[in-house]
Design a protein around this motif. Structure first.
Motif, PDB file in Angstrom:
ATOM      1  N   GLY A 139       0.836  -1.203   0.000  1.00  0.00           N
ATOM      2  CA  GLY A 139       0.000   0.000   0.000  1.00  0.00           C
ATOM      3  C   GLY A 139       0.867   1.248   0.000  1.00  0.00           C
ATOM      4  O   GLY A 139       0.650   2.183  -0.777  1.00  0.00           O
ATOM      5  N   LEU A 140       1.890   1.251   0.857  1.00  0.00           N
ATOM      6  CA  LEU A 140       2.799   2.399   0.982  1.00  0.00           C
ATOM      7  C   LEU A 140       3.704   2.558  -0.226  1.00  0.00           C
ATOM      8  O   LEU A 140       3.951   3.673  -0.684  1.00  0.00           O
ATOM      9  N   ILE A 141       4.233   1.457  -0.699  1.00  0.00           N
ATOM     10  CA  ILE A 141       5.348   1.494  -1.649  1.00  0.00           C
ATOM     11  C   ILE A 141       4.891   1.388  -3.096  1.00  0.00           C
ATOM     12  O   ILE A 141       5.616   1.741  -4.013  1.00  0.00           O
ATOM     13  N   SER A 142       3.667   0.920  -3.288  1.00  0.00           N
ATOM     14  CA  SER A 142       3.256   0.608  -4.651  1.00  0.00           C
ATOM     15  C   SER A 142       1.860   1.132  -5.002  1.00  0.00           C
ATOM     16  O   SER A 142       1.684   1.740  -6.055  1.00  0.00           O
ATOM     17  N   HIS A 143       0.853   0.946  -4.132  1.00  0.00           N
ATOM     18  CA  HIS A 143      -0.522   1.303  -4.505  1.00  0.00           C
ATOM     19  C   HIS A 143      -0.798   2.793  -4.278  1.00  0.00           C
ATOM     20  O   HIS A 143      -1.308   3.475  -5.163  1.00  0.00           O
ATOM     21  N   MET A 144      -0.469   3.304  -3.086  1.00  0.00           N
ATOM     22  CA  MET A 144      -0.678   4.735  -2.827  1.00  0.00           C
ATOM     23  C   MET A 144       0.122   5.597  -3.812  1.00  0.00           C
ATOM     24  O   MET A 144      -0.401   6.597  -4.332  1.00  0.00           O
ATOM     25  N   PRO A 145       1.390   5.257  -4.107  1.00  0.00           N
ATOM     26  CA  PRO A 145       2.152   6.097  -5.045  1.00  0.00           C
ATOM     27  C   PRO A 145       1.503   6.247  -6.426  1.00  0.00           C
ATOM     28  O   PRO A 145       1.736   7.251  -7.101  1.00  0.00           O
ATOM     29  N   VAL A 146       0.679   5.291  -6.839  1.00  0.00           N
ATOM     30  CA  VAL A 146      -0.031   5.441  -8.119  1.00  0.00           C
ATOM     31  C   VAL A 146      -0.920   6.691  -8.070  1.00  0.00           C
ATOM     32  O   VAL A 146      -0.959   7.484  -9.014  1.00  0.00           O
ATOM     33  N   LEU A 147      -1.600   6.891  -6.938  1.00  0.00           N
ATOM     34  CA  LEU A 147      -2.495   8.049  -6.808  1.00  0.00           C
ATOM     35  C   LEU A 147      -1.697   9.347  -6.683  1.00  0.00           C
ATOM     36  O   LEU A 147      -2.068  10.384  -7.240  1.00  0.00           O
ATOM     37  N   GLN A 159      -0.867   9.235   5.731  1.00  0.00           N
ATOM     38  CA  GLN A 159       0.551   9.404   6.069  1.00  0.00           C
ATOM     39  C   GLN A 159       1.206  10.362   5.066  1.00  0.00           C
ATOM     40  O   GLN A 159       1.918  11.299   5.431  1.00  0.00           O
ATOM     41  N   TYR A 160       0.929  10.124   3.795  1.00  0.00           N
ATOM     42  CA  TYR A 160       1.515  10.941   2.739  1.00  0.00           C
ATOM     43  C   TYR A 160       1.073  12.401   2.845  1.00  0.00           C
ATOM     44  O   TYR A 160       1.884  13.320   2.747  1.00  0.00           O
ATOM     45  N   GLN A 161      -0.224  12.608   3.040  1.00  0.00           N
ATOM     46  CA  GLN A 161      -0.738  13.985   3.129  1.00  0.00           C
ATOM     47  C   GLN A 161      -0.102  14.738   4.296  1.00  0.00           C
ATOM     48  O   GLN A 161       0.175  15.936   4.185  1.00  0.00           O
ATOM     49  N   GLN A 174       9.545  10.099   2.423  1.00  0.00           N
ATOM     50  CA  GLN A 174       9.337  10.253   3.862  1.00  0.00           C
ATOM     51  C   GLN A 174       8.190   9.382   4.352  1.00  0.00           C
ATOM     52  O   GLN A 174       8.277   8.790   5.426  1.00  0.00           O
ATOM     53  N   SER A 175       7.110   9.285   3.562  1.00  0.00           N
ATOM     54  CA  SER A 175       5.976   8.504   4.060  1.00  0.00           C
ATOM     55  C   SER A 175       6.258   7.013   3.969  1.00  0.00           C
ATOM     56  O   SER A 175       5.783   6.251   4.820  1.00  0.00           O
ATOM     57  N   ALA A 176       7.039   6.576   2.988  1.00  0.00           N
ATOM     58  CA  ALA A 176       7.425   5.161   2.956  1.00  0.00           C
ATOM     59  C   ALA A 176       8.274   4.832   4.185  1.00  0.00           C
ATOM     60  O   ALA A 176       8.121   3.770   4.799  1.00  0.00           O
ATOM     61  N   ASP A 177       9.120   5.766   4.558  1.00  0.00           N
ATOM     62  CA  ASP A 177       9.984   5.565   5.725  1.00  0.00           C
ATOM     63  C   ASP A 177       9.168   5.594   7.021  1.00  0.00           C
ATOM     64  O   ASP A 177       9.196   4.652   7.804  1.00  0.00           O
ATOM     65  N   GLN A 178       8.396   6.653   7.203  1.00  0.00           N
ATOM     66  CA  GLN A 178       7.595   6.817   8.422  1.00  0.00           C
ATOM     67  C   GLN A 178       6.488   5.769   8.498  1.00  0.00           C
ATOM     68  O   GLN A 178       6.244   5.195   9.554  1.00  0.00           O
ATOM     69  N   GLY A 179       5.819   5.539   7.393  1.00  0.00           N
ATOM     70  CA  GLY A 179       4.728   4.573   7.360  1.00  0.00           C
ATOM     71  C   GLY A 179       5.233   3.166   7.626  1.00  0.00           C
ATOM     72  O   GLY A 179       4.572   2.374   8.292  1.00  0.00           O
ATOM     73  N   GLY A 180       6.421   2.851   7.110  1.00  0.00           N
ATOM     74  CA  GLY A 180       7.027   1.546   7.360  1.00  0.00           C
ATOM     75  C   GLY A 180       7.311   1.344   8.839  1.00  0.00           C
ATOM     76  O   GLY A 180       7.044   0.276   9.400  1.00  0.00           O
ATOM     77  N   SER A 181       7.804   2.386   9.504  1.00  0.00           N
ATOM     78  CA  SER A 181       8.068   2.298  10.951  1.00  0.00           C
ATOM     79  C   SER A 181       6.765   2.092  11.705  1.00  0.00           C
ATOM     80  O   SER A 181       6.694   1.297  12.640  1.00  0.00           O
ATOM     81  N   ALA A 182       5.729   2.838  11.284  1.00  0.00           N
ATOM     82  CA  ALA A 182       4.450   2.794  11.996  1.00  0.00           C
ATOM     83  C   ALA A 182       3.869   1.378  12.010  1.00  0.00           C
ATOM     84  O   ALA A 182       3.274   0.966  12.996  1.00  0.00           O
ATOM     85  N   VAL A 183       4.040   0.643  10.909  1.00  0.00           N
ATOM     86  CA  VAL A 183       3.492  -0.713  10.884  1.00  0.00           C
ATOM     87  C   VAL A 183       4.574  -1.758  11.170  1.00  0.00           C
ATOM     88  O   VAL A 183       4.374  -2.946  10.936  1.00  0.00           O
ATOM     89  N   LEU A 216       8.865  18.247  -4.171  1.00  0.00           N
ATOM     90  CA  LEU A 216       8.302  18.065  -2.827  1.00  0.00           C
ATOM     91  C   LEU A 216       7.326  16.886  -2.793  1.00  0.00           C
ATOM     92  O   LEU A 216       7.294  16.126  -1.823  1.00  0.00           O
ATOM     93  N   VAL A 217       6.555  16.720  -3.855  1.00  0.00           N
ATOM     94  CA  VAL A 217       5.631  15.583  -3.969  1.00  0.00           C
ATOM     95  C   VAL A 217       6.407  14.263  -3.895  1.00  0.00           C
ATOM     96  O   VAL A 217       6.007  13.312  -3.220  1.00  0.00           O
ATOM     97  N   SER A 218       7.524  14.242  -4.572  1.00  0.00           N
ATOM     98  CA  SER A 218       8.358  13.046  -4.622  1.00  0.00           C
ATOM     99  C   SER A 218       9.094  12.821  -3.296  1.00  0.00           C
ATOM    100  O   SER A 218       9.198  11.691  -2.810  1.00  0.00           O
ATOM    101  N   ALA A 219       9.564  13.905  -2.687  1.00  0.00           N
ATOM    102  CA  ALA A 219      10.267  13.806  -1.398  1.00  0.00           C
ATOM    103  C   ALA A 219       9.324  13.283  -0.312  1.00  0.00           C
ATOM    104  O   ALA A 219       9.707  12.441   0.510  1.00  0.00           O
ATOM    105  N   ALA A 220       8.080  13.778  -0.316  1.00  0.00           N
ATOM    106  CA  ALA A 220       7.105  13.336   0.695  1.00  0.00           C
ATOM    107  C   ALA A 220       6.817  11.847   0.573  1.00  0.00           C
ATOM    108  O   ALA A 220       6.493  11.177   1.556  1.00  0.00           O
ATOM    109  N   LEU A 221       6.955  11.309  -0.635  1.00  0.00           N
ATOM    110  CA  LEU A 221       6.735   9.882  -0.847  1.00  0.00           C
ATOM    111  C   LEU A 221       7.840   9.062  -0.163  1.00  0.00           C
ATOM    112  O   LEU A 221       7.565   8.034   0.464  1.00  0.00           O
TER     113      LEU A 221
END
Lengths: 286, 286
Positions: free
Chosen positions: A182-190, A251-253, B197-206, B190-195
């Motif tokens: 979801g984080l690495i592949s599906h959300m980035p599509v949007l 998370q992204y937003q 960061q969220s892969a990093d932060q989101g990965g930690s969260a789960v 910035l759109v790309s940088a946030a991605l």
């Protein structure tokens, strides 16, 4: 008493990018591959391409297979044709290649006692019977999501298959898999799709449509590649992995909002620090 | 009475990716190129690479040049060294290569009467004296932002230079340029940088950091390339083009929010329609 998966034919259902590539690689290993496809025209073309030794539209082609790979789109994995389910040998190990695992696991646990959900993570820019190619899985992750109830022979068989085509084997719970993709592949599509839309809409707003298009560089092309990809696939991912995709989007937003806050507040040192962290982070993901 | 720009030496200030590449291409056209660089060590290495016929750290090297290209980073263009400004020949045409045009135009209008802001849009993955290469500008846009006060000879000279190295010439107002690159180039960083960061932060969260990293595919690599790029450059773009970047970010947040709304509302047909539009849009930008 189970037979080793290599001792009997391997079945593949669907000969698109994943199924066709598997057919080519497994035959190159000296294995017998039997494939089931939906359309007569697909069967003819797949035979011309040599994607399997036997290719039929009748599910009985799967009889005698020790291992069957369901190389079907997500929607067809979640709502399989009853004739397909009925034709799967009871003693065979069954796996799939879907990019979402929890709903597939829930569905198939009731349909076949030796089903192991798995997900070979290989490129999907091409689709259809022309897409299959040799070496697609070489060095790519192949994730399985076993449960306490998975039989060890099923796990060993699918792992053997994945490693036979050069993939890198990983195991994790289905929920963790779905959150990660979801984080690495599906959300980035949007995220990527919204960039195309905002370049289009924003260009109109400032009456600079043609300028925006003329100035788009290789960076924009890279950033929008997945957002301009297969719309059916993007929608299926969001639909079947909705909870994880929404959590990843939140998370992204938050992250994007924080970066925007630094620009609004003219906190240039802090922005540069964040971008430096991004630069340092990226190699971890490659 | 003005001399044709080709009849006298061409000056380049800075021999990074853009300056060095220009030096190589202009020399290949039989032109005499004189370059000013900041450091003695850079001058030595640039001489070894043959980036110009004369390379000095003393601004007097620019004397006699008909056309001088300021191939400097944005911050140094906005706050130029007084010795550099003093050394620019009064009768020469001066241009720059900065990726933001309005602040540069405002600054340089007061510094030199024959200044024409321009922006060759060529790749920036590499930087420094080793980065310059031949053919960098071939087929790429080179945008100039003349005003009513721009003299026609200055415009013709810079256009002649751009076309001599194979670039595709475009003219537009500085404000339109800045809005367009804000949308297409600066905001996407910035759109790309946030991605990332969220892969990093989101990965930690789960608690799936290593899984998220293991599963990142070529799609993630593409989408995060510009966000993991040069942090100084990303910050300078946001700082010098702040208004346009913020407007573009608002536009982007609206589009992403709308797509998220479709996922929340399980409006799968509408989502697929939007993604189909994105798929159809993308070729316009390539």
């Amino acid at each position: 008493m189970t037979t080793h998966w290599r001792e009997r034919p391997i079945g593949i259902v669907g000969l698109g990018l994943i199924g066709g590539s598997l057919g080519l690689d497994l035959q190159a290993q000296g294995l017998e591959v039997r494939a089931l496809v939906h359309r007569v025209s697909t069967a003819e073309r797949a035979r011309e391409r040599g994607l399997a030794q036997r290719i039929e539209t009748d599910p009985s082609v799967l009889k005698d297979c020790s291992l069957v790979i369901l190389a079907l789109p997500l929607d067809r994995l979640l709502d399989p044709h009853p004739d397909l389910v009925a034709a799967l040998p009871q003693d065979a190990v069954i796996t799939d290649v879907g990019s979402v695992k929890q709903p597939i696991q829930e569905r198939w646990d009731k349909l076949h006692r030796r089903f192991l959900p798995s997900h070979p993570m290989a490129g999907t820019a091409q689709a259809g019977v022309e897409a299959g190619l040799t070496g697609l899985f070489q060095g790519r992750p192949w994730v399985a999501t076993p449960t306490a109830g998975t039989d060890s022979d099923a796990l060993a068989s699918v792992r053997g298959l994945a490693e036979a085509v050069g993939a890198h084997w990983l195991e994790c719970p289905a929920a963790a898999h779905d959150q990660a993709v979801g984080l690495i592949s599906h959300m980035p599509v949007l995220v990527s799709a919204a960039l195309l839309q905002s370049a289009d809409q924003g260009g109109s707003a400032v009456q600079a449509e043609s300028l925006v298009r003329a100035l788009a560089s290789s960076g924009f092309a890279d950033t929008t590649r997945i957002g301009g990809g297969n719309p059916e696939l993007g929608t299926l991912m969001a639909r079947t992995n909705r909870t994880a995709v929404l959590a990843a989007l939140e998370q992204y937003q938050r992250q994007l909002g924080a970066l925007k806050g630094l620009v609004e507040g003219e906190q240039w040192e802090a922005l540069q620090q964040q971008l430096s962290q991004c630069q340092a982070l990226r190699p971890d993901f490659l």
